[in-house]
Design an enzyme around this catalytic site. Structure first.
Site, PDB file in Angstrom:
ATOM      1  N   THR A  36      69.301  61.814  32.833  1.00 21.14           N
ATOM      2  CA  THR A  36      70.015  60.868  31.977  1.00 21.14           C
ATOM      3  C   THR A  36      71.276  61.509  31.412  1.00 21.14           C
ATOM      4  OG1 THR A  36      67.899  59.837  31.373  1.00 21.14           O
ATOM      5  CG2 THR A  36      69.805  59.324  29.992  1.00 21.14           C
ATOM      6  N   ASP A 125      53.919  59.989  33.563  1.00 23.33           N
ATOM      7  CA  ASP A 125      54.818  60.377  32.477  1.00 23.33           C
ATOM      8  C   ASP A 125      54.002  60.733  31.234  1.00 23.33           C
ATOM      9  OD1 ASP A 125      57.005  60.688  30.774  1.00 23.33           O
ATOM     10  OD2 ASP A 125      58.102  59.050  31.727  1.00 23.33           O
ATOM     11  N   LYS A 137      55.435  52.844  16.648  1.00 27.05           N
ATOM     12  CA  LYS A 137      54.696  53.011  15.399  1.00 27.05           C
ATOM     13  C   LYS A 137      55.639  52.983  14.199  1.00 27.05           C
ATOM     14  CE  LYS A 137      51.731  56.233  12.862  1.00 27.05           C
ATOM     15  NZ  LYS A 137      50.881  57.450  12.929  1.00 27.05           N
ATOM     16  N   HIS A 277      42.490  21.423  46.530  1.00 25.88           N
ATOM     17  CA  HIS A 277      41.609  21.876  45.458  1.00 25.88           C
ATOM     18  C   HIS A 277      40.836  23.123  45.868  1.00 25.88           C
ATOM     19  CE1 HIS A 277      42.775  18.099  43.755  1.00 25.88           C
ATOM     20  NE2 HIS A 277      42.152  17.404  44.688  1.00 25.88           N
ATOM     21  N   ARG A 437      22.269  22.083  50.092  1.00 25.98           N
ATOM     22  CA  ARG A 437      22.844  22.407  51.398  1.00 25.98           C
ATOM     23  C   ARG A 437      22.693  21.248  52.388  1.00 25.98           C
ATOM     24  NH1 ARG A 437      25.075  26.851  52.652  1.00 25.98           N
ATOM     25  NH2 ARG A 437      24.290  27.740  50.712  1.00 25.98           N
ATOM     26  N   ASP A 467      15.075  21.536  57.977  1.00 24.10           N
ATOM     27  CA  ASP A 467      15.602  20.182  58.104  1.00 24.10           C
ATOM     28  C   ASP A 467      17.069  20.163  58.519  1.00 24.10           C
ATOM     29  OD1 ASP A 467      16.343  21.289  55.704  1.00 24.10           O
ATOM     30  OD2 ASP A 467      15.697  19.606  54.454  1.00 24.10           O
TER      31      ASP A 467
END
Length: 513
Positions: A36, A125, A137, A277, A437, A467
């Protein structure tokens, strides 16, 4: 004495303009660390390196730069506490009025292919979060900025308030800072958790995000809703490009995610899925993407009206032409050819999204319940027919096995109880979300009609009785795939043998609630 600003940023976006305004317009002194400071010096902006200010050099290859009493004392000093002011004077510490910090690019690093744990660790960091948290703070006495997007807002605040930032402004920035550091720490924790060999989810789990877009409303107009981005690095839908159409709604995004999860099941072949949906009303494979879409559409053209379309190949002109023939809510694909884009523009209201990587999905799914969260691993199991069991006398042909796999993959994305009937890699009947089902079987077969003769049936859960097998046989189904695991599996197998049906057990179920 001039006010003091501390600038230490990984992301240099907007840095020079901010620093120049601080120095020339508001008469700040600046201290900075590492890159920086170098960037500011190259731009001709006066700056003092942190090492010069503290009298302590950077050590440990840059791991320790700003962890020093002259930095944190200047940040944490309360200007209305006499002892704090005395401590500053005794230790020759200047109060810091502005802290501008953004953090090492941890999430960007771990997103790179082949990144090692050591690489990731070095991008955690330490000094940055410490300064941000200390500044937030003590926001009653200074301003903290953690994002380049805040720079212009801060400068405007100073210009409107005689060079000062209001307490309300500082409070908002402090909140954003704590949210930022929390998200950062969560990204690290999630990454390290994923590196563990343990299969269990972590003992502590939290969800965080940054507001991306306020939605018009939720599932219904009386429900407020917002779209949040997970972490700081865009992934998934946040990387999509919206080519055209109205603003996305809550329901659109839910349906789009369901469509994405389904379409990635078929990476090797052009595939199209149409959902309503969150349930697929038509899914098909084809030799081209236009053929796949047409087959999916023809499955249930009534339900396709107002649907969500997902394609696993770029939209071409032929597909675009077909897409414009009906009303659709959303279309998502990994790309769109220029000619196709021009065609789709004729339907200006349809939302068209380009998501180059359809495979980016969450590792876990989360549901909120009263007083807590339910977290589970996403259902990303790779389907392998080599692990299935043929439990009937009649064995599947290679063609039948491929069709069974297609049906099984689709059933995985249908609300349970789920029954899917397919033929020629195309859904011809779907029974979704029924309370029993048997009801789902009847719905799927009724939709399939005469096409069910010679077709395949997939069930996301086992058959508790024989079934449904008998009903399927009467409709002309020739093979069934199901998880198995019922106390009465023997009855279903016996019925299949008597009726000449092939039955495969996957030994894995795919309930979707």
């Amino acid at each position: 004495m001039a006010r003091l600003a501390l600038l230490s940023v990984s992301n240099k976006t907007g840095l020079i303009d901010l620093a120049r305004s601080l120095v020339e317009e508001f008469e700040f002194d600046i201290i900075s660390s590492g890159g920086t400071a170098s960037a500011l010096k190259e731009a001709g902006i006066p700056v003092t390196k942190v090492a010069e200010y503290t009298g302590s050099p950077e050590i440990l290859g840059g791991r320790v730069k700003t962890l020093h009493p002259r930095i944190h004392g200047g940040i944490l000093a309360r200007r209305d506490v006499a002892q704090d002011i005395a401590d500053l004077a005794e230790n020759q510490i200047r109060a810091i009025d502005l802290v501008v910090v953004n953090l090492y690019p941890f999430e960007q690093t771990i997103a790179k292919p082949g990144v090692t744990l050591a690489d990731a660790i070095e991008q955690i960091d330490i000094g940055g979060p410490a300064m941000l948290r200390a500044s937030a703070k003590n926001h009653a006495h200074l301003t903290v900025l953690c994002n380049p997007d805040q720079y212009n807002t801060y400068l405007a605040e100073l210009r409107q308030n005689g060079g000062e930032a209001s307490l309300e402004f500082r409070q908002k920035r402090a909140l954003e800072t704590f949210e930022h550091t929390a998200n950062y720490d969560r990204a690290i924790a999630n990454y390290l958790s994923n590196q563990s060999a343990a299969s269990q989810l972590p003992q502590e789990f939290s969800v965080s995000g940054t507001e991306l877009q306020t939605l018009r409303y939720g599932e219904n107009p009386h429900q407020a809703a917002t779209w949040y981005q997970s972490g700081t690095t865009p992934t998934g839908w946040t990387t999509s490009t919206i080519l055209q159409g109205k603003e996305l709604s809550y329901n659109n995004l839910v349906d789009l995610e369901a469509a994405r999860r389904l379409i990635v099941e078929f990476p090797e072949t052009p595939a199209a899925a149409i959902l309503k949906h969150t349930n697929p009303c038509g899914t098909a494979l084809g030799s081209t993407i236009s053929e796949a879409y047409q087959k999916a559409f023809d499955t249930d053209s009534v339900s396709a009206f107002g649907g969500i379309v997902a394609l696993n190949r770029p939209i071409d002109a032929a597909t675009a032409t077909a897409l414009t023939k009906t009303f659709l809510e959303c279309i998502v694909a990994p790309g769109c050819e220029p000619e196709a884009e021009a065609i789709i523009k004729k339907k200006a209201k349809v939302r068209v999204l380009i998501l180059p990587d359809l495979t980016q999905g969450p590792a876990q799914t989360v549901k909120v319940i009263a007083g807590g969260l339910l977290v589970q691993d996403s259902d990303n199991v790779v389907e392998e027919t080599s692990k299935w069991r043929a439990v009937t006398e009649k064995q599947p042909t290679a063609e039948e096995l491929a069709e069974l796999l297609f049906a099984w993959k689709v059933a995985k994305h249908v609300k349970s109880n789920a029954i899917v009937v397919t033929r020629d890699r195309t859904t011809i009947g779907v029974g979704a979300g029924q309370m029993n089902r048997v009801g789902s079987v009847k719905l799927a077969l009724e939709q399939a009609g005469e096409k069910s003769k010679g077709a395949i049936l997939a069930s996301d859960g086992f058959f508790p009785f024989d079934d449904s097998v008998k009903t399927a046989a009467e409709a002309g189904i020739i093979a069934i795939v199901q998880p198995g695991g019922s106390m009465r599996d023997k009855d279903s197998i016996e019925a299949a043998n008597q009726l000449g049906i092939t039955m495969m057990f996957t030994d894995i179920r795919h309930f979707l609630h």
